[in-house]
Design an enzyme around this catalytic site. Structure first.
Site, PDB file in Angstrom:
ATOM      1  N   ARG A   1       0.838  -1.218   0.000  1.00  0.00           N
ATOM      2  CA  ARG A   1       0.000   0.000   0.000  1.00  0.00           C
ATOM      3  C   ARG A   1       0.865   1.258   0.000  1.00  0.00           C
ATOM      4  O   ARG A   1       0.437   2.333  -0.399  1.00  0.00           O
ATOM      5  CB  ARG A   1      -0.992  -0.006   1.184  1.00  0.00           C
ATOM      6  CG  ARG A   1      -1.913   1.211   1.200  1.00  0.00           C
ATOM      7  CD  ARG A   1      -3.220   0.987   1.961  1.00  0.00           C
ATOM      8  NE  ARG A   1      -3.039   0.429   3.272  1.00  0.00           N
ATOM      9  CZ  ARG A   1      -2.620   1.107   4.349  1.00  0.00           C
ATOM     10  NH1 ARG A   1      -2.350   2.397   4.262  1.00  0.00           N
ATOM     11  NH2 ARG A   1      -2.475   0.508   5.519  1.00  0.00           N
TER      12      ARG A   1
ATOM     13  N   ASP B   1      -8.665  15.359 -16.763  1.00  0.00           N
ATOM     14  CA  ASP B   1      -8.818  13.931 -17.020  1.00  0.00           C
ATOM     15  C   ASP B   1      -8.538  13.729 -18.519  1.00  0.00           C
ATOM     16  O   ASP B   1      -9.305  14.175 -19.368  1.00  0.00           O
ATOM     17  CB  ASP B   1     -10.257  13.534 -16.653  1.00  0.00           C
ATOM     18  CG  ASP B   1     -10.540  12.054 -16.848  1.00  0.00           C
ATOM     19  OD1 ASP B   1      -9.865  11.425 -17.686  1.00  0.00           O
ATOM     20  OD2 ASP B   1     -11.459  11.544 -16.185  1.00  0.00           O
TER      21      ASP B   1
ATOM     22  N   LYS C   1      -9.102   2.112 -19.624  1.00  0.00           N
ATOM     23  CA  LYS C   1      -9.494   2.381 -21.016  1.00  0.00           C
ATOM     24  C   LYS C   1      -8.305   2.194 -21.962  1.00  0.00           C
ATOM     25  O   LYS C   1      -7.733   1.123 -22.006  1.00  0.00           O
ATOM     26  CB  LYS C   1     -10.096   3.795 -21.087  1.00  0.00           C
ATOM     27  CG  LYS C   1     -11.060   4.111 -19.938  1.00  0.00           C
ATOM     28  CD  LYS C   1     -12.350   3.328 -20.049  1.00  0.00           C
ATOM     29  CE  LYS C   1     -13.140   3.206 -18.773  1.00  0.00           C
ATOM     30  NZ  LYS C   1     -13.336   4.341 -17.940  1.00  0.00           N
TER      31      LYS C   1
HETATM   32  N1  LCS Z   1     -12.737   9.359 -16.388  1.00  0.00           N
HETATM   33  C1  LCS Z   1     -13.407   9.130 -17.526  1.00  0.00           C
HETATM   34  C2  LCS Z   1     -13.324  10.133 -18.631  1.00  0.00           C
HETATM   35  C3  LCS Z   1     -14.146   7.959 -17.672  1.00  0.00           C
HETATM   36  O1  LCS Z   1     -14.797   7.760 -18.824  1.00  0.00           O
HETATM   37  C4  LCS Z   1     -14.206   7.044 -16.591  1.00  0.00           C
HETATM   38  C5  LCS Z   1     -14.999   5.787 -16.676  1.00  0.00           C
HETATM   39  C6  LCS Z   1     -13.511   7.338 -15.428  1.00  0.00           C
HETATM   40  C7  LCS Z   1     -12.776   8.495 -15.361  1.00  0.00           C
HETATM   41  C8  LCS Z   1     -13.520   6.413 -14.250  1.00  0.00           C
HETATM   42  O2  LCS Z   1     -12.620   5.388 -14.467  1.00  0.00           O
HETATM   43  P1  LCS Z   1     -12.677   3.976 -13.705  1.00  0.00           P
HETATM   44  O3  LCS Z   1     -12.723   4.285 -12.252  1.00  0.00           O
HETATM   45  O4  LCS Z   1     -13.911   3.294 -14.160  1.00  0.00           O
HETATM   46  O5  LCS Z   1     -11.405   3.327 -14.111  1.00  0.00           O
HETATM   47  N2  LCS Z   1     -15.872   5.760 -17.749  1.00  0.00           N
HETATM   48  C9  LCS Z   1     -16.769   4.849 -18.004  1.00  0.00           C
HETATM   49  C10 LCS Z   1     -17.701   4.947 -19.065  1.00  0.00           C
HETATM   50  O6  LCS Z   1     -17.815   5.887 -19.857  1.00  0.00           O
HETATM   51  N3  LCS Z   1     -18.448   3.869 -19.060  1.00  0.00           N
HETATM   52  O7  LCS Z   1     -18.135   3.003 -18.046  1.00  0.00           O
HETATM   53  C11 LCS Z   1     -17.035   3.580 -17.294  1.00  0.00           C
END
Ligand code: LCS
Length: 406
Positions: free
Chosen positions: A69, A194, A219
């Site tokens: 951690r 982001d 992603k």
């Molecule tokens: N930032 C963006 C631009 C995202 O599209 C997402 C998730 C996140 C942060 C959060 O990321 P995670 O914690 O899921 O790794 N976007 C999603 C979407 O458009 N559909 O399902 C998840």
């Protein structure tokens, strides 16, 4: 930061941060070896030979690993690579994109304060700012950040953060990053973006003056659809504060296995991203010409309201496309039911083409009036264009769109 050694993004994605070149020694056989692929250290804790060594690791954390951690060699390799890719001094890998977003915001807002944020954001980010943070006394003013003047006008004496996405999820609106970075600097505010949709292959916000870059590595960065992971990149001082504070104490730490799976994905990011862009440009042009489609948003189409900014700011327009069907919600539902190659799934950046309906899924928690105000209409359909052959994606879209009446 590792000094800029490589001329191209692919070499960087493959080689940067890989620090195991000195090799390992098996103490039983005495054999040595240099693993070409960074090894995975799937352990929660580290043992010490003596009490003195253990005590000194607590006093000087740089002297050794203690507990995963707090840090782990597999995480560290990934972080080294991320810092180079985003041209930052340092990076932190996290358990999820939301882990990165919450850790970065909790760090920048350690003493409280106010946030100015883009009005359309990924829904969980919106919820964090709109529901969770107010409980801690942190307020956010949401503005249409496509106009930097609106960002500046919303700044208050206690504003600590300007929070942006570009392109935004799901409307693919763009923010002039250099202009917003300048406003943030003039007011001594931390700017955070982001960069999930653009990836460092398309834009490096830190080069444009932004302080902190975030990713959902779930992603494009991992690209394999196998992990949930996130990243924070910025100045060393900010990253160390985030690591020793919010990350360690709130605990959104990436597992070594997920860090390693992400390390397997990143070397092909430039290659994949280039193909995502090429495929998406082709599909966007096809959709724009289809009679069932009311409009298409893709930063690489001349019809995008910020096409000039896209050309200036982005090196590749990405794999995301949003469109509105003439038949509204009923047509959207019918379309996603008919598609066969394009999978009905949330998330994005996968090698497979994914399609989703934001109003009933990712953005369903955002109040209807806010959705309508910000353009997330009921007939909106979002595509994450994958790496299949475009002939197959188009054939699938053609058969599904052909079933719609408009
Ligand atoms: N930032 C963006 C631009 C995202 O599209 C997402 C998730 C996140 C942060 C959060 O990321 P995670 O914690 O899921 O790794 N976007 C999603 C979407 O458009 N559909 O399902 C998840």
């Amino acid at each position: 930061m590792e000094s800029k050694k490589y001329k191209g993004k692919s070499t960087e994605a493959i080689h940067a941060g890989e620090t195991f070149s000195t090799g390992v020694q098996d103490q039983q056989s005495g054999k040595t070896g240099i693993p070409l692929l960074p090894p995975i250290f799937q352990n929660s804790t580290f043992r010490f030979e003596t009490a003195t060594e253990c005590a000194s690791a607590f006093i000087d954390e740089e002297s050794g690993y203690v507990y995963t951690r707090w840090g782990n060699p597999t995480q560290k390799v990934l972080e080294g690579k991320l810092a180079v890719l985003e041209a930052g001094e340092a990076a932190l890998a996290t358990a999820s994109g939301m882990g990165a977003i919450s850790t970065a915001l909790l760090t920048a807002l350690a003493d409280g304060g106010h946030v100015v944020a883009m009005e359309t954001l990924y829904s969980a980010t919106y919820n964090l700012l709109n529901e969770e943070f107010p409980r801690m006394g942190i307020e956010t003013t949401f503005v249409d950040a496509t106009d930097p003047n609106k960002v500046e006008s919303a700044i208050r004496p206690d504003t600590k953060v300007i929070y942006l996405e570009s392109p935004t999820n799901p409307l693919l609106k763009l923010v002039d990053l250099a202009a917003c970075a300048e406003i943030a600097k003039a007011h001594n505010i931390t700017s955070i973006i982001d960069n999930t949709f653009a990836t460092p292959c398309s834009q490096q916000p830190i080069v444009l003056g932004i302080d902190v870059v975030l990713h959902s590595m779930t992603k494009y960065l991992s690209g394999n659809g196998a992990v949930i992971a996130g990243a924070i990149v910025g100045e060393k001082e900010f990253i160390v504060a985030a690591q020793k504070g919010a990350l360690r104490n709130f605990g959104a730490v990436i597992s070594p296995f997920n860090a390693w799976l992400t390390l397997l994905g990143i070397p092909t990011l430039p290659l994949r991203f280039g193909q995502h862009c090429e495929n998406a440009a082709c599909i966007a042009a096809f959709l724009e010409a289809h009679p069932a489609v009311a409009w298409v948003r893709y930063p690489g189409l001349p019809s995008h309201p910020q096409y000039e900014l896209a050309k200036r700011q982005m090196n590749g327009f990405g794999g995301m496309i949003t469109m509105e069907l003439k038949g509204g919600r009923a047509a959207g539902e019918k379309l996603v039911n008919q598609l066969q190659i394009c999978a009905l799934a949330v998330s994005l950046g996968d090698v497979r083409t994914l399609v989703c309906h934001p109003a009933s899924t990712t953005h369903s928690h955002i109040p209807m009036e806010v959705r309508q105000q910000t353009g997330i209409t009921d007939g909106l359909v979002r595509f994450s264009i994958g790496l299949e052959d475009t002939e197959d994606i188009i054939a699938d879209l053609e058969q599904a769109l052909g079933t719609l009446s408009f």
